[in-house]
Design a protein around this motif. Structure first.
Motif, mmCIF file in Angstrom:
data_model
loop_
_atom_site.group_PDB
_atom_site.id
_atom_site.type_symbol
_atom_site.label_atom_id
_atom_site.label_comp_id
_atom_site.label_asym_id
_atom_site.label_seq_id
_atom_site.Cartn_x
_atom_site.Cartn_y
_atom_site.Cartn_z
ATOM 1 N N UNK A 198 0.688 -1.232 0.007
ATOM 2 C CA UNK A 198 -0.077 0.044 -0.093
ATOM 3 C C UNK A 198 0.881 1.204 0.032
ATOM 4 N N UNK A 199 2.263 1.059 0.401
ATOM 5 C CA UNK A 199 3.140 2.484 0.500
ATOM 6 C C UNK A 199 3.615 2.601 -0.780
ATOM 7 N N UNK A 200 2.893 2.800 -1.946
ATOM 8 C CA UNK A 200 3.372 3.064 -3.092
ATOM 9 C C UNK A 200 2.645 4.265 -3.580
ATOM 10 N N UNK A 201 3.250 5.120 -4.770
ATOM 11 C CA UNK A 201 2.625 6.340 -5.219
ATOM 12 C C UNK A 201 1.433 5.920 -6.008
ATOM 13 N N UNK A 202 0.019 6.697 -5.751
ATOM 14 C CA UNK A 202 -1.108 6.303 -6.649
ATOM 15 C C UNK A 202 -2.025 5.449 -5.552
ATOM 16 N N UNK A 203 -1.508 4.868 -4.663
ATOM 17 C CA UNK A 203 -2.304 3.779 -3.906
ATOM 18 C C UNK A 203 -3.537 4.613 -3.313
ATOM 19 N N UNK A 204 -3.143 5.814 -2.491
ATOM 20 C CA UNK A 204 -4.275 6.544 -2.087
ATOM 21 C C UNK A 204 -5.157 6.988 -2.848
ATOM 22 N N UNK A 205 -4.800 7.298 -4.238
ATOM 23 C CA UNK A 205 -5.806 7.820 -5.241
ATOM 24 C C UNK A 205 -6.728 6.652 -5.365
ATOM 25 N N UNK A 206 -6.391 5.425 -5.450
ATOM 26 C CA UNK A 206 -7.490 4.181 -5.695
ATOM 27 C C UNK A 206 -8.238 4.197 -4.616
ATOM 28 N N UNK A 207 -7.608 4.096 -3.385
ATOM 29 C CA UNK A 207 -8.575 4.173 -2.264
ATOM 30 C C UNK A 207 -9.678 5.167 -2.155
ATOM 31 N N UNK A 208 -9.131 6.353 -2.660
ATOM 32 C CA UNK A 208 -10.189 7.553 -2.525
ATOM 33 C C UNK A 208 -11.336 6.997 -3.302
ATOM 34 N N UNK A 209 -11.061 6.583 -4.685
ATOM 35 C CA UNK A 209 -12.270 6.183 -5.370
ATOM 36 C C UNK A 209 -13.066 5.077 -4.968
ATOM 37 N N UNK A 210 -12.342 3.936 -4.290
ATOM 38 C CA UNK A 210 -13.359 3.083 -3.795
ATOM 39 C C UNK A 210 -14.181 3.527 -2.785
ATOM 40 N N UNK A 211 -13.424 4.264 -1.690
ATOM 41 C CA UNK A 211 -14.197 4.790 -0.611
ATOM 42 C C UNK A 211 -15.470 5.992 -1.242
ATOM 43 N N UNK A 212 -15.202 6.541 -2.223
ATOM 44 C CA UNK A 212 -16.432 7.517 -2.662
ATOM 45 C C UNK A 212 -17.173 6.517 -3.261
ATOM 46 N N UNK A 213 -16.925 5.380 -3.898
ATOM 47 C CA UNK A 213 -18.164 4.518 -4.620
ATOM 48 C C UNK A 213 -19.032 3.993 -3.193
ATOM 49 N N UNK A 214 -18.211 3.724 -2.328
ATOM 50 C CA UNK A 214 -19.094 2.933 -1.146
ATOM 51 C C UNK A 214 -19.734 4.070 -0.609
ATOM 52 N N UNK A 215 -19.371 5.138 -0.224
ATOM 53 C CA UNK A 215 -20.119 6.388 0.215
ATOM 54 C C UNK A 215 -21.483 6.492 -0.392
ATOM 55 N N UNK A 216 -21.119 6.628 -2.046
ATOM 56 C CA UNK A 216 -22.082 7.034 -2.834
ATOM 57 C C UNK A 216 -23.304 5.878 -2.790
ATOM 58 N N UNK A 217 -22.971 4.405 -2.805
ATOM 59 C CA UNK A 217 -24.005 3.555 -2.640
ATOM 60 C C UNK A 217 -24.711 3.493 -1.428
ATOM 61 N N UNK A 218 -23.873 3.682 -0.330
ATOM 62 C CA UNK A 218 -24.473 3.966 1.112
ATOM 63 C C UNK A 218 -25.798 5.086 0.977
ATOM 64 N N UNK A 219 -25.208 6.100 0.606
ATOM 65 C CA UNK A 219 -25.880 7.294 0.381
ATOM 66 C C UNK A 219 -27.301 7.127 -0.362
ATOM 67 N N UNK A 220 -27.280 6.547 -1.579
ATOM 68 C CA UNK A 220 -28.361 6.348 -2.381
ATOM 69 C C UNK A 220 -29.385 5.335 -1.828
#
Length: 519
Positions: free
Chosen positions: A468-490
């Motif tokens: 996980x300690x690689x460049x870009x890892x956090x970018x992918x995580x933010x996308x996964x997290x946004x998807x989960x929050x959107x589904x839960x919100x809907x």
């Protein structure tokens, strides 16, 4: 889920349980569990209990009593049980029981000189006895440890840690309640998993009645080994947990499944603002996470397909990046109009590689929309510096919007410095202070990530992959997290602090899993 409690909650529950049972009954029950763990370890290594040498590091109070009773059980099974008593007043009843069972008792220091260090002769004898044992039962200090250890205990713990580290075949260390040296409380507050200079790392920690928070929070959690909880009938139902641990088995409860009536607008719409001329890859990585373009092991594939496949992924950015994102992910809906995109959003991800003119005013617009509509916002990477500035300019706007920030350790310290929280060495505690001050959920990213809420709760998950300690890892995580929050919100799940923190843990588990299988 598993839970961690503060000292006051555990102590009150213990006192209630002790008042309703025979003297030392709970201690003996706890000791049987410790003995069972020791026996299982011996058998796993191909040894028999009779003749095996087991050393107990004995302190005072109930912790020391647990250790002495465990040694008594093992001695009756034929083990060579040695009690290394390092407290001036060991529990009398447990000590008598251990002696009656044939445990060999070795005292170190007299009652009237408990503050002095061990002599050279005592040190040599202590190390000789410890060296002869294949298992150490660590019952020196319990969850009531406050502040600094006494000089003798500091010396003993340092000697034993160095002995274990230098041994060609280190002993198996079984900690009673918590590895010795780790405090559960400081003088005024929970230690948030802080580590003192000297501790004895454990291979197994047996939590009696309920687990204390440091067992789950890094860096202390990384020194506790496998945590085994023993149910002693403590009345913890309804008691506030300081720490909540989310596991893989919890994912189905956190990720609402699609049904026959799902469509692209009621299955969650996540809007992403990421990337720039210098960081075009950040837009692609965030979009890949939101689209679920990652690999998962077979047992998590069904949950992942539900979690990271929202009804729609929208991308807001300049035309060149829009083309790049659509070329890789054709299902992405792109726009340069932030206001129009926000109107159909169930969650917003902002920040990976997101630099350039006008970003501050865009962030203000996003947070005002979130405040009005109750839509969750994830701020990562480049948005974090803007977050500190926005908090200083308009703290009320920040606190009113359901916001999560996702800093790694370097970003966390920069935010802390900007908010005047300088000099806090413990990242979990620093994250907790930022959460309370700014009114946001703080996801401290690392080998073991922790989400802190303004109310003072910590949510965590098992340690993840070092990859996980690689460049870009956090970018992918933010996308996964946004998807989960959107589904839960809907699905009508409000973007409350608890929901944001639980979503963060689900995302970190899925992200770590995807890294483990090759992404």
């Amino acid at each position: 889920m598993r839970f961690g409690y503060d000292y006051a909650t555990l102590r009150a529950a213990e006192q209630r349980a002790l008042a309703n049972c025979a003297p030392d009954a709970l201690l003996k029950q706890a000791a049987r569990k410790v003995a069972a763990v020791a026996i299982a370890d011996l058998k796993a290594d191909g040894f028999f209990v009779p003749g095996s040498v087991i050393a107990g590091l004995i302190g005072g109070g109930n912790n020391g009593a647990d250790g002495l009773y465990a040694l008594a059980y093992l001695a009756r099974r034929g083990a060579v049980a040695q009690a290394l008593v390092l407290h001036p007043r060991p529990p009398a009843g447990a000590l008598a029981a251990a002696q009656a069972a044939g445990v060999r008792i070795h005292f170190f220091g007299a009652e009237d000189d408990s503050a002095r260090p061990l002599t050279e002769t005592e040190t040599a004898r202590l190390l000789s006895l410890a060296r002869s044992a294949g298992i150490w039962i660590d019952a020196l200090t319990g969850i009531g440890l406050t502040g600094q250890l006494r000089p003798r205990l500091q010396q003993v713990i340092k000697l034993l840690r160095e002995e274990a580290e230098s041994s060609p075949k280190p002993p198996t260390v079984i900690a009673v309640d918590i590895p010795s040296g780790i405090p559960v409380v400081s003088e005024t507050e929970t230690t948030w998993g802080a580590l003192p200079a000297e501790i004895i790392p454990a291979d197994v920690t047996v939590a009696m009645g309920g687990a204390s928070s440091p067992l789950w929070l890094p860096p202390a959690s990384l020194q506790c080994g496998t945590v085994e909880e023993l149910d002693l009938g403590f009345d913890l139902l309804g008691q506030p947990a300081r720490t909540i641990v989310v596991g893989r088995e919890d994912l189905p409860d956190l990720l609402p499944p699609a049904d026959a009536w799902s469509h692209k607008y009621n299955r969650g719409v996540v809007t992403i603002l990421a990337g720039s001329e210098n960081y075009p890859g950040a837009a692609l990585l965030a979009a890949s996470g939101a689209h679920g373009q990652t690999a998962f092991s077979a047992d998590l594939r069904a949950a992942a397909l539900t979690a990271v496949h929202p009804g729609m992924v929208r991308y807001v950015g300049p035309p060149a990046l829009q083309q790049l994102v659509v070329a890789s992910y054709p299902r992405t809906v792109v726009s340069a109009d932030l206001s129009a995109a926000l109107l159909k959003s169930d969650a917003v991800v902002c920040g990976p590689g997101w630099v350039g003119e006008g970003r501050y005013s865009q962030l203000r617009e996003i947070l005002k929309f979130a405040q009005t509509e109750g839509v969750a916002v994830v701020l990562d990477a480049s948005a974090l510096d803007l977050f500190a500035r926005l908090y200083q300019d308009s703290p009320a706007t920040m606190a009113a919007a359901p916001t999560m920030i996702t800093p790694h350790l370097g970003e966390l310290r920069r935010i802390g410095d900007a908010l005047g929280l300088v000099g806090e060495p413990n990242p979990v505690k620093l994250g907790a202070r930022i959460a309370q001050l700014a009114g946001v959920v703080v996801l401290v990213k690392g080998h073991q990530s922790v989400a802190l809420t303004p109310a003072g709760q910590a949510y965590t998950a098992p340690p993840g992959s070092p990859l996980l300690a690689r460049a870009g890892s956090g970018d992918i995580l933010s996308g996964i997290l946004g998807a989960i929050l959107a589904i839960r919100g809907s699905c009508g799940i409000a973007a409350a602090d608890e929901s944001l923190a639980l979503s963060a843990m689900a995302a970190t588990i899925l992200h770590s899993e995807s890294v483990n299988v090759g992404n």
